[in-house]
Design a protein around this motif. Structure first.
Motif, PDB file in Angstrom:
ATOM      1  N   LEU A 164       0.854  -1.178   0.000  1.00  0.00           N
ATOM      2  CA  LEU A 164       0.000   0.000   0.000  1.00  0.00           C
ATOM      3  C   LEU A 164       0.889   1.226   0.000  1.00  0.00           C
ATOM      4  N   ARG A 165       0.377   2.328  -0.543  1.00  0.00           N
ATOM      5  CA  ARG A 165       1.087   3.591  -0.441  1.00  0.00           C
ATOM      6  C   ARG A 165       0.177   4.605   0.221  1.00  0.00           C
ATOM      7  N   LEU A 166       0.638   5.123   1.349  1.00  0.00           N
ATOM      8  CA  LEU A 166      -0.092   6.159   2.059  1.00  0.00           C
ATOM      9  C   LEU A 166       0.406   7.533   1.607  1.00  0.00           C
ATOM     10  N   SER A 167      -0.515   8.471   1.569  1.00  0.00           N
ATOM     11  CA  SER A 167      -0.174   9.854   1.221  1.00  0.00           C
ATOM     12  C   SER A 167      -0.579  10.777   2.350  1.00  0.00           C
ATOM     13  N   CYS A 168       0.210  11.815   2.539  1.00  0.00           N
ATOM     14  CA  CYS A 168      -0.096  12.847   3.528  1.00  0.00           C
ATOM     15  C   CYS A 168       0.060  14.196   2.841  1.00  0.00           C
ATOM     16  N   ALA A 169      -1.063  14.845   2.577  1.00  0.00           N
ATOM     17  CA  ALA A 169      -1.052  16.142   1.913  1.00  0.00           C
ATOM     18  C   ALA A 169      -1.079  17.248   2.946  1.00  0.00           C
ATOM     19  N   ALA A 170      -0.114  18.149   2.861  1.00  0.00           N
ATOM     20  CA  ALA A 170      -0.027  19.266   3.794  1.00  0.00           C
ATOM     21  C   ALA A 170      -0.462  20.556   3.110  1.00  0.00           C
TER      22      ALA A 170
ATOM     23  N   TYR B 115      13.761   5.196  10.192  1.00  0.00           N
ATOM     24  CA  TYR B 115      12.807   4.094  10.208  1.00  0.00           C
ATOM     25  C   TYR B 115      12.947   3.306  11.505  1.00  0.00           C
ATOM     26  N   ARG B 116      11.818   2.892  12.044  1.00  0.00           N
ATOM     27  CA  ARG B 116      11.862   1.944  13.155  1.00  0.00           C
ATOM     28  C   ARG B 116      12.304   0.598  12.617  1.00  0.00           C
ATOM     29  N   GLU B 117      12.900  -0.166  13.516  1.00  0.00           N
ATOM     30  CA  GLU B 117      13.498  -1.437  13.095  1.00  0.00           C
ATOM     31  C   GLU B 117      12.457  -2.408  12.526  1.00  0.00           C
ATOM     32  N   PHE B 118      11.216  -2.302  12.972  1.00  0.00           N
ATOM     33  CA  PHE B 118      10.217  -3.269  12.531  1.00  0.00           C
ATOM     34  C   PHE B 118       9.665  -2.972  11.135  1.00  0.00           C
ATOM     35  N   VAL B 119      10.049  -1.834  10.520  1.00  0.00           N
ATOM     36  CA  VAL B 119       9.660  -1.552   9.137  1.00  0.00           C
ATOM     37  C   VAL B 119      10.863  -1.357   8.223  1.00  0.00           C
ATOM     38  N   GLU B 120      12.056  -1.339   8.812  1.00  0.00           N
ATOM     39  CA  GLU B 120      13.269  -1.137   8.032  1.00  0.00           C
ATOM     40  C   GLU B 120      13.354  -2.163   6.906  1.00  0.00           C
ATOM     41  N   GLY B 121      13.604  -1.683   5.685  1.00  0.00           N
ATOM     42  CA  GLY B 121      13.714  -2.573   4.536  1.00  0.00           C
ATOM     43  C   GLY B 121      12.390  -2.891   3.862  1.00  0.00           C
ATOM     44  N   ARG B 122      11.283  -2.564   4.505  1.00  0.00           N
ATOM     45  CA  ARG B 122       9.957  -2.841   3.923  1.00  0.00           C
ATOM     46  C   ARG B 122       9.213  -1.553   3.568  1.00  0.00           C
ATOM     47  N   PHE B 123       9.376  -0.525   4.365  1.00  0.00           N
ATOM     48  CA  PHE B 123       8.686   0.751   4.161  1.00  0.00           C
ATOM     49  C   PHE B 123       9.676   1.799   3.669  1.00  0.00           C
ATOM     50  N   THR B 124       9.174   2.725   2.860  1.00  0.00           N
ATOM     51  CA  THR B 124       9.986   3.844   2.375  1.00  0.00           C
ATOM     52  C   THR B 124       9.196   5.134   2.498  1.00  0.00           C
ATOM     53  N   ILE B 125       9.800   6.112   3.162  1.00  0.00           N
ATOM     54  CA  ILE B 125       9.177   7.430   3.278  1.00  0.00           C
ATOM     55  C   ILE B 125       9.808   8.357   2.242  1.00  0.00           C
ATOM     56  N   SER B 126       8.989   9.188   1.627  1.00  0.00           N
ATOM     57  CA  SER B 126       9.514  10.116   0.617  1.00  0.00           C
ATOM     58  C   SER B 126       8.617  11.353   0.586  1.00  0.00           C
ATOM     59  N   ARG B 127       9.043  12.376  -0.147  1.00  0.00           N
ATOM     60  CA  ARG B 127       8.252  13.594  -0.215  1.00  0.00           C
ATOM     61  C   ARG B 127       8.293  14.160  -1.628  1.00  0.00           C
ATOM     62  N   ASP B 128       7.251  14.866  -1.955  1.00  0.00           N
ATOM     63  CA  ASP B 128       7.146  15.564  -3.233  1.00  0.00           C
ATOM     64  C   ASP B 128       6.920  17.034  -2.904  1.00  0.00           C
ATOM     65  N   TYR B 129       7.962  17.840  -3.075  1.00  0.00           N
ATOM     66  CA  TYR B 129       7.856  19.255  -2.733  1.00  0.00           C
ATOM     67  C   TYR B 129       6.775  19.954  -3.549  1.00  0.00           C
ATOM     68  N   ALA B 130       6.680  19.607  -4.807  1.00  0.00           N
ATOM     69  CA  ALA B 130       5.726  20.296  -5.686  1.00  0.00           C
ATOM     70  C   ALA B 130       4.287  20.056  -5.239  1.00  0.00           C
TER      71      ALA B 130
ATOM     72  N   ASN C 202       3.519  19.108  -2.051  1.00  0.00           N
ATOM     73  CA  ASN C 202       3.444  19.258  -0.588  1.00  0.00           C
ATOM     74  C   ASN C 202       2.912  17.979   0.056  1.00  0.00           C
ATOM     75  N   THR C 203       3.429  16.868  -0.392  1.00  0.00           N
ATOM     76  CA  THR C 203       2.919  15.574   0.040  1.00  0.00           C
ATOM     77  C   THR C 203       4.068  14.670   0.473  1.00  0.00           C
ATOM     78  N   VAL C 204       3.830  13.944   1.533  1.00  0.00           N
ATOM     79  CA  VAL C 204       4.757  12.922   2.012  1.00  0.00           C
ATOM     80  C   VAL C 204       4.091  11.565   1.811  1.00  0.00           C
ATOM     81  N   TYR C 205       4.877  10.605   1.376  1.00  0.00           N
ATOM     82  CA  TYR C 205       4.361   9.277   1.095  1.00  0.00           C
ATOM     83  C   TYR C 205       5.000   8.244   2.022  1.00  0.00           C
ATOM     84  N   LEU C 206       4.274   7.164   2.239  1.00  0.00           N
ATOM     85  CA  LEU C 206       4.826   6.009   2.927  1.00  0.00           C
ATOM     86  C   LEU C 206       4.501   4.791   2.070  1.00  0.00           C
ATOM     87  N   GLN C 207       5.506   4.306   1.359  1.00  0.00           N
ATOM     88  CA  GLN C 207       5.337   3.101   0.565  1.00  0.00           C
ATOM     89  C   GLN C 207       5.566   1.910   1.474  1.00  0.00           C
TER      90      GLN C 207
END
Length: 124
Positions: free
Chosen positions: A18-24, A60-75, A77-82
């Motif tokens: 899943l990919r979560l989005s956070c729009a600011a 990253y917390r150890e229990f998601v390390e290697g499985r989850f990726t956090i990233s951001r799109d400046y244009a 204004n959104t942060v993602y959690l893959q």
């Protein structure tokens, strides 16, 4: 004032993604750090991952390390959690948080703005 709104949660089988989005929106120029926390039923809310706005460094917390990726799109204004290789224990409400002067990502009190959360359910 800053508003953050999460989206992207849902029901997925174990091993899925899943990919979560956070729009600011609002005074986003004042944000120095954004994070994803999660809270499972009967548990306290816990940090999952965080990203610095100044240099893009991530944590990253150890229990998601290697499985989850956090990233951001400046244009956008959104942060993602893959989230990949999801496990039933990842089931929780995932909250996005934005902080103006975050020193320790582990201190929830340092985050000034929180979203309502988005439910992630992983079936076995």
């Amino acid at each position: 004032q800053v508003q953050v709104v999460e989206s992207g949660g849902g029901l997925v089988q174990a091993g899925g993604s899943l990919r979560l989005s956070c729009a600011a929106s609002g005074s986003i120029g004042s944000i120095n750090n954004m994070a994803w926390y999660r809270q499972a039923p009967g548990n306290e809310r816990e940090l999952v991952s965080a990203i610095e706005n100044t240099d893009g460094s991530t944590y990253y917390r150890e229990f998601v390390e290697g499985r989850f990726t956090i990233s951001r799109d400046y244009a956008k204004n959104t942060v993602y959690l893959q989230m990949n290789s999801l496990k039933p224990e990842d089931t929780a409400v995932y909250h996005c948080a934005a902080g103006l002067t975050v020193i320790s990502v582990f201190l929830q009190s340092e985050y000034d703005y929180w979203g309502q959360g988005t439910q992630v359910t992983v079936s076995s």
